[in-house]
Design a protein around this motif. Structure first.
Motif, PDB file in Angstrom:
ATOM      1  N   GLN A 312       0.772  -1.343   0.026  1.00 12.41           N
ATOM      2  CA  GLN A 312      -0.180  -0.116  -0.027  1.00 12.41           C
ATOM      3  C   GLN A 312       0.805   1.029  -0.110  1.00 12.41           C
ATOM      4  N   VAL A 378     -11.032   5.583   4.229  1.00 14.37           N
ATOM      5  CA  VAL A 378     -11.478   4.074   3.535  1.00 14.37           C
ATOM      6  C   VAL A 378     -12.849   3.796   3.824  1.00 14.37           C
ATOM      7  N   TYR A 445     -10.559   5.653  -0.423  1.00 15.57           N
ATOM      8  CA  TYR A 445     -10.280   3.769  -0.644  1.00 15.57           C
ATOM      9  C   TYR A 445     -11.579   3.367  -0.635  1.00 15.57           C
ATOM     10  N   GLN A 488      -5.835  -3.170  -7.276  1.00 14.99           N
ATOM     11  CA  GLN A 488      -6.441  -1.926  -7.104  1.00 14.99           C
ATOM     12  C   GLN A 488      -6.017  -0.842  -8.287  1.00 14.99           C
TER      13      GLN A 488
END
Length: 564
Positions: A312, A378, A445, A488
């Motif tokens: 990430q 997120v 996110y 992603q």
């Protein structure tokens, strides 16, 4: 010259009001095109092939796909590359574990690295009350709670709490004191709670009064040895150490506040030393497909988690990564691995972290961000679909629709986030209320859970969310046995294909590689025209090293992963 003079005379002689209008319109069009022209934020070729397939594939399988940040021939991201003070810039560091994440959060950015700074950890209790927790006080809680659990013979600690400082402190205490952390999804039915405790073999529970059915649990699950209540300010005066009749002395009941208050204030504030060569115990999570329905219990090792954190940290451009200037808010439960990994990444990057109890499957983004101005959030697909439906319903006027069309055109055709203009002021009041300072949010996110009953967000919906929130949106695919995400979308990928009803999850992150196994009619064609099959993931972020996701996927022409 005579011919030129005659041509000019003829042109001027025929000039009228229509000619003036046409020339004026032409000048305005050219001027507008020049003044509003923007460069794409990323070269289109970088989006045309977002992953690399292996040159050789096995029979019945697709090529193995990796993201561009971990190409074939290079190792996948396995950890945080933790280096000791004074180590050479070019030396190889350790993968690290959760203890290194908390150590870096306490000490701040190491010497020689940038940007400098040290984040804050906040608890948000509505719009009027935001509490800042000092790192020393959280370190003290980590040490004292870890000592209390260990001294009572605890080894498997179930954490049944909403997003809170106590949740994180207990998780880090388990790592420092070699305990197994068991993250239970919050607000579950009583029978599900008992089932999770039985399956995980937990002997200690850290939870909040009113949320945990103590009487039922001790009767149905006699293996419980210890219970720690996290009591709020308004309930401290009650006696929470009382054990219900019929239980006897089989369960040691205490409160978080009593454990911290029964020792001197200065005790336990020092960061605990630890053996770096000894890996802490695993973290157990429960994969939830539907509310009240638990499908799978997964053990994630510390290496799985730090590999996912590392992925990430490198998944976004260097200039846009977490930094001390950011305020991160998990508006999804920390019992899920994706929000947890992002929170750990924020702590490791010394970003500030805000925590509140408004974090669930269908939470309201406006309520979740009340009292703060987060820069990174997120959230769940349910939350963002609800936000999209509510905001779209407000675009009723013609001028608001035109403004939205202009912004969509800038985003999709120009490849750049729309900027403020005369038209956007007509839609500013229609946008969702996110935080106390509009425009602060820069990154959002959202993750789809493979095989779960979560709504898939289309490219059109994601494009609208970028316009409504003013933030870039990263859409990820998560799975039970994969820490963090499988794949992603890229930071600058704003494309909408066709009518926008399709969706994709971008390339694999740098901690995993993906391939598809033939399943029925879903196969990899010999000429590569279609690549479909069961999604298989492997890498250091995968529990057990390899996982079948149990869903059908495909590799699109741009080498991004999508559902069939």
């Amino acid at each position: 010259m005579n011919q030129l003079d005659e041509a000019l005379s003829s042109l001027i002689g025929q000039w009228n009001g229509y000619s003036t209008g046409l020339i004026t319109a032409l000048v305005l069009i050219i001027t507008y095109s020049i003044m509003t022209r923007v460069e794409a934020e990323i070269h289109p070729m970088l989006l045309a092939r977002q992953a690399q397939g292996s040159p050789v594939r096995q029979e019945g399988e697709s090529p193995i796909y990796r993201g561009s940040s971990a190409p074939h021939g290079m190792p996948l991201n396995s950890g945080l590359n933790v280096k000791e003070p004074g180590a050479s810039k070019w030396s190889t560091g350790r993968d690290g574990d959760l203890r290194d994440i908390w150590k870096r959060s306490v000490l701040g950015t190491p010497e020689g690295e940038a940007p400098k700074g040290k984040g804050k950890i906040l608890t948000v209790l509505g719009s009027q009350k935001v509490i800042e927790h000092k790192h020393d006080s959280i370190t003290r809680a980590i040490n004292l709670i870890g000592q209390q659990i260990s001294s009572q013979g605890g080894s498997k600690v179930a954490i049944y709490l909403p997003n809170s400082v106590e949740f994180l402190a207990t998780l880090f205490a388990c790592s420092f004191y070699n305990l197994t952390a068991i993250l239970l999804p919050f607000d579950e039915p009583e029978d599900v709670i008992v089932s999770m405790l039985q399956r995980s073999g937990a002997d200690t529970v850290v939870t909040a009064p009113g949320a945990f059915p103590f009487d039922i649990v001790v009767k149905s699950y006699p293996a419980l040895k210890q219970l720690i209540w996290v009591v709020d300010e308004g309930s401290k005066h009650l006696d929470w150490n009382e054990v219900p009749k019929g239980v006897g002395g089989s369960v040691n009941v205490s409160t978080w506040q009593d454990i911290l208050n029964d020792v001197p204030v200065a005790a336990g504030t020092d960061l605990l030393s630890y053996d770096e060569s000894k890996e802490p115990n695993d973290v157990v999570i429960f994969w939830k497909t539907k509310p009240g329905n638990l499908e799978e219990m997964v053990r994630l090792t510390q290496k799985n988690l730090v590999s996912a954190v590392s992925a990430q940290l490198t998944a976004v451009p260097s200039h846009s990564r977490f930094s001390p200037a950011d305020l991160f808010l998990p508006a999804a439960s920390l019992s899920d691995s994706f929000p947890l990994v992002l929170t750990l990444a924020a702590l490791y990057s010394n970003a500030s972290v805000a925590l509140n109890s408004v974090a669930g499957t269908s939470s309201d983004i406006a309520l979740a961000t009340i009292g703060i101005a987060p820069t990174v959030v997120v959230a769940t697909p349910e939350t963002m679909r609800k936000t999209h439906v509510e905001t779209t319903g407000k675009l009723t006027s013609a001028i608001a629709s035109v403004a939205h069309w202009v912004q969509t055109r800038s985003l999709v055709q120009n490849g750049a986030m729309p900027v403020a203009s005369f038209l956007t002021q007509f839609t500013d009041n229609l946008r969702p209320s996110i935080g106390v300072t509009p425009g602060k949010l820069r990154l959002l996110y959202v993750a789809d859970s493979a095989g779960a009953d979560t709504p898939t967000l289309s490219e059109h919906t994601l494009s609208d969310l970028r316009i409504f929130t003013g933030a870039r949106v990263i859409y990820a695919l998560t799975a039970a046995k994969v820490a963090g995400s499988v794949a992603q979308t890229q930071y600058h990928d704003y494309r909408v294909h066709g009518d926008g009803t399709g969706s994709h999850f971008g390339p694999p992150v740098s901690s995993v590689e993906v391939f598809l196994r033939d399943s029925g009619s879903h196969k990899t064609a010999e000429d590569g025209s279609t690549i479909e099959g069961q999604i298989i993931v492997r890498g250091p972020a995968v529990s057990g090293g390899l996982a079948e996701l149990g869903v059908l996927g495909k590799i699109r022409e741009d080498n991004t992963l999508a559902y069939v």
